[in-house]
Design a protein around this motif. Structure first.
Motif: not given
Length: 298
Positions: A126-131, A139-148, A171-178
């Motif tokens: 993914t390139g990240g958020v859809r512009l 907002a939903v990426i933040a939800e993904i991060q919180a869920a991880i 999404m790179s931040l979400a990946a870093a949280l894995c």
């Protein structure tokens, strides 16, 4: 010309030694990681859960919004795989695709809280958020991060960055949280992609067309060497599957990357932005991470 007296050796195609994981679409990537015959898709294309915002901007939707959610088993244990499809809008995360990932992880969390361990895997492409859906996507990426973060207290959360889009933006931040992040040499990982860096800082800062330089800086091999990813995996479906299985066998790590803030801040304080090279970054992180690990030993 071949004759009976002078026969030519038969030419046989060399057998394929690897089954490329990168070349698989998202749905087949998810299937490849699950035990044979256990793949079951949730909210698939026939459910037609698609973005309500893209048609308003003249963009044709995809019926699954570029995200595949699959339940099944890994080594006989219940598992969920969220796979992002890079072929649709560069794997960008919008309201629907992001909500599918967040909901899948939250369902796994509820199962874990009830004593039923579910193995979660996220395939980042993914390139990240859809512009076109910027605020909703963020907002939903933040939800993904919180869920991880909530889920990794119970079970390892495994991320995979295979290529060729890579993993950028929020999404790179979400990946870093894995708990564990697996990458191929072809994969790339960074907050900003090379094209964005060139656009905003100029070609003197980074020439996005210099592929060798780009991969030296943010490619999978470099990210593993600088402790920003955990394991380098060949572009082979069997190798990726084996690495995912091995990550779950390891269990929840003693300290996640995001829990080592002081270590990484101390390393960043030693970086001279005017003289950053791939090699000196490797040396810096190697000495810093190993030094921190040695200090923690009794």
């Amino acid at each position: 010309m071949s004759t009976a007296a002078n026969p030519q050796p038969a030419v046989h195609a060399a057998p394929l030694l690897r089954d490329s994981f990168i070349e698989l679409p998202a749905r087949e990537r998810a299937r490849a990681l699950l035990d044979a015959g256990s793949f079951r898709e949730l909210l698939g294309p026939f459910d037609r859960i698609e973005s309500p915002w893209l048609p308003l901007q003249g963009i044709v939707c995809q019926a699954d919004d570029g995200c595949v959610i699959a339940r099944g088993t890994i080594d006989g244990e219940p598992a969920v795989v969220a796979a992002i499809e890079s072929a649709f809008q560069g794997g960008s995360i919008g309201e629907v695709s992001g909500s599918k990932i967040a909901a899948a992880l939250e369902m796994a969390l509820r199962d874990c809280e009830r004593g039923k361990r579910v193995r979660p895997v996220v395939l980042f492409e993914t390139g990240g958020v859809r512009l076109q859906e910027a605020n909703l996507g963020l907002a939903v990426i933040a939800e993904i991060q919180a869920a991880i973060v909530a889920l990794r207290r119970h079970v390892p959360v495994v991320g995979v960055v295979a290529g060729m889009v890579g993993c950028f933006g929020g999404m790179s931040l979400a990946a870093a949280l894995c708990s564990y992040l697996l990458v191929t040499k072809q994969g790339r990982l960074g907050m900003n992609g090379p094209e964005v860096i060139e656009q905003e800082a100029g070609i003197e800062e980074l020439d996005a067309s210099d592929r060798r330089r780009v991969w030296q800086l943010i490619g999978g091999e470099q990210r593993v060497a600088t402790a920003l990813a955990d394991r380098l995996v060949d572009d082979d479906a069997n190798a990726v599957r084996a690495a995912v299985h091995a990550a779950f066998v390891q269990g929840v790590p003693a300290a996640h990357r995001s829990e080592q803030v002081d270590t990484f801040l101390s390393l960043l304080a030693q970086v001279d932005p005017a003289s950053v090279t791939p090699q000196n970054m490797r040396e810096l992180y190697r000495s810093g991470i190993h030094g921190a690990a040695n200090k923690e030993q009794p």
